[in-house]
Structure formats: structure tokens, C-alpha cells
Scaffold this active site. Structure first.
Site, PDB file in Angstrom:
ATOM      1  N   VAL A  85      28.625 -78.728 -81.430  1.00 56.57           N
ATOM      2  CA  VAL A  85      28.566 -80.190 -81.469  1.00 56.57           C
ATOM      3  C   VAL A  85      28.112 -80.688 -82.835  1.00 56.57           C
ATOM      4  O   VAL A  85      28.746 -81.561 -83.445  1.00 56.57           O
ATOM      5  CB  VAL A  85      27.632 -80.722 -80.358  1.00 56.57           C
ATOM      6  CG1 VAL A  85      27.398 -82.224 -80.520  1.00 56.57           C
ATOM      7  CG2 VAL A  85      28.213 -80.411 -78.983  1.00 56.57           C
ATOM      8  N   ASP A 108      25.919 -58.475 -71.340  1.00 54.83           N
ATOM      9  CA  ASP A 108      26.359 -57.077 -71.264  1.00 54.83           C
ATOM     10  C   ASP A 108      26.659 -56.452 -72.620  1.00 54.83           C
ATOM     11  O   ASP A 108      26.759 -55.225 -72.723  1.00 54.83           O
ATOM     12  CB  ASP A 108      27.602 -56.962 -70.379  1.00 54.83           C
ATOM     13  CG  ASP A 108      27.304 -57.219 -68.914  1.00 54.83           C
ATOM     14  OD1 ASP A 108      26.132 -57.068 -68.513  1.00 54.83           O
ATOM     15  OD2 ASP A 108      28.226 -57.583 -68.169  1.00 54.83           O
ATOM     16  N   ARG A 161       4.293 -41.989 -59.630  1.00 52.53           N
ATOM     17  CA  ARG A 161       5.586 -42.103 -58.966  1.00 52.53           C
ATOM     18  C   ARG A 161       6.746 -41.988 -59.961  1.00 52.53           C
ATOM     19  O   ARG A 161       6.586 -42.200 -61.158  1.00 52.53           O
ATOM     20  CB  ARG A 161       5.704 -43.460 -58.261  1.00 52.53           C
ATOM     21  CG  ARG A 161       4.925 -43.556 -56.970  1.00 52.53           C
ATOM     22  CD  ARG A 161       4.972 -44.969 -56.429  1.00 52.53           C
ATOM     23  NE  ARG A 161       4.321 -45.046 -55.113  1.00 52.53           N
ATOM     24  CZ  ARG A 161       3.834 -46.154 -54.590  1.00 52.53           C
ATOM     25  NH1 ARG A 161       3.897 -47.299 -55.268  1.00 52.53           N
ATOM     26  NH2 ARG A 161       3.272 -46.141 -53.398  1.00 52.53           N
ATOM     27  N   GLY A 165      11.280 -45.461 -73.722  1.00 51.24           N
ATOM     28  CA  GLY A 165      10.996 -44.042 -73.535  1.00 51.24           C
ATOM     29  C   GLY A 165      11.324 -43.526 -72.160  1.00 51.24           C
ATOM     30  O   GLY A 165      10.609 -42.667 -71.617  1.00 51.24           O
TER      31      GLY A 165
END
Length: 319
Positions: free
Chosen positions: A24, A127, A162, A185
Site C-alpha cells: 500500500v 512452511d 521423559r 538440540g
């Protein structure tokens, strides 16, 4: 050229507003009127078109999403439907169109160009999968969103000892997964461009456990397959306490990074310059930090490729 249009199409990405603003302001600087087309190609067909002034784009540069809204429009693949869109453009006296979006948006711009209406494509997708440019608008912001999320997940993964499988966007392109995984990492990165052996993934996790590692992060691009299935396989094969996190649409939101704001401003302005020069049927990009433009038909004939050296580095550093 007296009047141009601008639209955003397909999935939104942070920085689209900065690109709209640049289009614009650059056009008005050259005494060219700008019309915003709302809701992408769907709005073009229906005639949801309004004139944009300097004030129309005031204070939008830090906002995520797109002021012009966006939508997917499968019917735009029909030549007769596209003719209706061209009729709307001509009805409003619009002589050239800037299309901000991803591969599908570029396909629409290409078809309009082939039917005689000059368009310039601006790469807007998180992406980072558009040929002819090193980076797309929104990729850097999405990348930082993902990195921030992985940092937080690693904190709790460490506390609970975990393994976490984290799914990020990228149906056909693994750039988000690769860059975020390398930056954070991650112990394993799975992307659609590269085949992987689940036995190798399991062996890598077990080797880490044998040397005393208590937690692991696996970053998976959605195009690889179900992160839930991958997580189940890992837990069954290793007996490690495993959790799955799908980051989803949070990756598309948020205030754009400085890099995306600057990139969008440069690309949006360059698109206007091309239309002024009578160079429709092009798409803009950034390569080696320099503005470039390509024939949009030739660009779409190319295939996005992953950085093989970076992928190899990620494997070497995650031993």
C-alpha cells in the site's frame, strides 16, 4: 499503472500485514491507488474489494494474521470462475495484482497470468517451502514459536525424565522441524524429505539412555506420519515414559519477528516495483540476502528441497 490490488490467500503467516502495508505505502508513494481484496480468491470472485489508504495500514505491522483475511478457494481452479475474478478486477479498474501466500496462492496467480492478468507472487507461509526464495514470510516467527515451546517442554521432560515426541507443521516440507530441532538440540528429527528407520531411532534413544541421558526430544514434521503412533512405538520398544505434544496452529499466530517484518516489507515493495515496470507473471524472493524475482511458472515447476548439509549436521550433533 494507475491502480493495483492486493490479497492474501491460503494459510495465514505472521508478517502478512507487514507485506500488505509495504504494498500500500509503496504504491501510494508512486501515486498508484491500492484496493484490498478480502478473503483471498473467494473475495475476488464475490467482489469483496475496498480501496486502501495510508490510514488503512496504520499500526498493522506488529500484528499477526492478515488484515485482509484469508480463505481457501478450490473453485478458483475452474477457468470460468477465474474469469469472474478478472471481471471483478476490471470492474474496479485494477490493472495488476499482488498475491501473498503459499504454493496454492501462487498457482492461482499463475493461472490469472496465463489468462492475461498480470500478477506478482509474494511468498507468505510458515512452511518455508516456496521455490525461488531462501525464506518465506512467517517462517522465522513460527520457528521462534516452536523453539520457545520446545524449550518449555524440555524443562518438564528433564524434571520427569521423559521422552517427548513433538509434532510441528510441515505436510510436505520439514524446514520447521529441521531448523527448530537443530536449534534446540533435539535427539532425533524426522522430516518428510528424508526416509527414516524406526529401529535406528530406537537404537539412538537407547544409546543415550545407556550413557546416562534421562530425557529425549524428538521433533516430527506432520508429513512424516502420526506423532501419536511414533510415540506409542517408542514407548513399547524402549519402555521409556513417552509423551506426545502436537503444537498445531499456535505456530501460525503471534506478532511477527523483526526478520519477518523486514522481509515482508522488502518483498511487498519489490512486488509493486515489478508491476510498475510491467513485469507481471513474476514472484519475488530473497536469496543470499538479495531481492530476486523469477518467472512464476518456472518457479512452480521447481521442487522445494531441504538443506542436506543442515540435515546431516543435525544427525552428527545428536549422537
Amino acid at each position: 499503472m494507475k491502480r493495483i490490488g492486493v490479497l492474501t490467500s491460503g494459510g495465514d503467516s505472521p508478517g502478512m500485514n507487514a507485506a500488505i502495508r509495504a504494498v500500500v505505502r509503496k504504491a501510494i508513494f508512486h501515486d498508484i491507488e491500492v484496493y484490498g481484496i478480502y478473503h483471498g480468491y473467494a473475495g475476488l470472485i464475490s467482489g469483496h474489494i475496498e480501496k486502501l489508504e495510508l490510514g488503512s495500514v496504520g499500526d498493522i505491522i506488529p500484528r499477526g494474521g492478515t488484515k485482509l483475511y484469508t480463505a481457501r478457494c478450490l473453485e478458483f481452479k475452474d477457468p470460468e470462475v477465474r474469469l469472474k475474478g478478472i471481471e471483478q478486477l476490471k470492474k474496479h479498474g485494477i490493472e495488476g495484482l499482488v498475491v501473498i501466500g503459499g504454493d496454492g496462492s501462487y498457482q492461482g496467480a499463475k493461472k490469472l497470468t496465463e489468462q492475461g492478468f498480470p500478477c506478482v507472487g509474494v511468498p507468505g507461509t510458515i512452511d518455508n517451502d516456496i521455490p525461488g526464495t531462501d525464506f518465506t514470510i512467517g517462517f522465522d516467527t513460527a520457528l521462534n514459536t516452536v523453539i520457545d515451546a520446545i524449550d518449555k517442554i524440555r524443562d518438564t521432560a528433564t524434571s520427569h525424565e521423559r521422552t517427548y515426541v513433538i509434532e510441528v507443521m510441515g505436510r510436505h516440507a520439514g524446514d520447521i522441524a529441521l531448523w527448530a530441532g537443530l536449534a534446540d538440540g533435539a535427539e532425533t528429527i524426522l522430516i518428510p524429505e528424508e526416509e527414516y528407520d524406526m529401529d535406528d531411532v530406537i537404537a539412538r534413544l537407547k544409546r543415550g539412555s545407556e550413557r546416562g541421558k534421562k530425557h529425549s526430544i524428538i521433533v516430527v514434521a506432520e508429513g512424516v506420519g502420526s506423532a501419536i503412533d511414533i510415540g506409542k512405538h517408542i514407548e513399547e520398544a524402549t519402555n521409556f515414559d513417552t509423551r506426545v505434544t502436537v503444537l498445531g496452529h499456535v505456530q501460525r499466530g503471534g506478532s511477527p519477528s523483526a526478520q519477518d517484518r523486514v522481509l515482508a516489507s522488502r518483498l511487498g515493495a519489490r512486488a509493486v516495483e515489478l508491476l510498475i515496470a510491467g513485469k507481471g507473471g513474476r514472484c519475488v524472493g530473497i536469496q543470499d540476502n538479495k531481492l530476486v524475482d523469477h518467472d512464476i511458472i518456472e518457479a512452480l515447476a521447481q521442487k522445494h528441497t531441504i538443506d542436506k548439509d543442515m540435515y546431516q549436521l543435525s544427525k552428527e550433533l545428536s549422537i
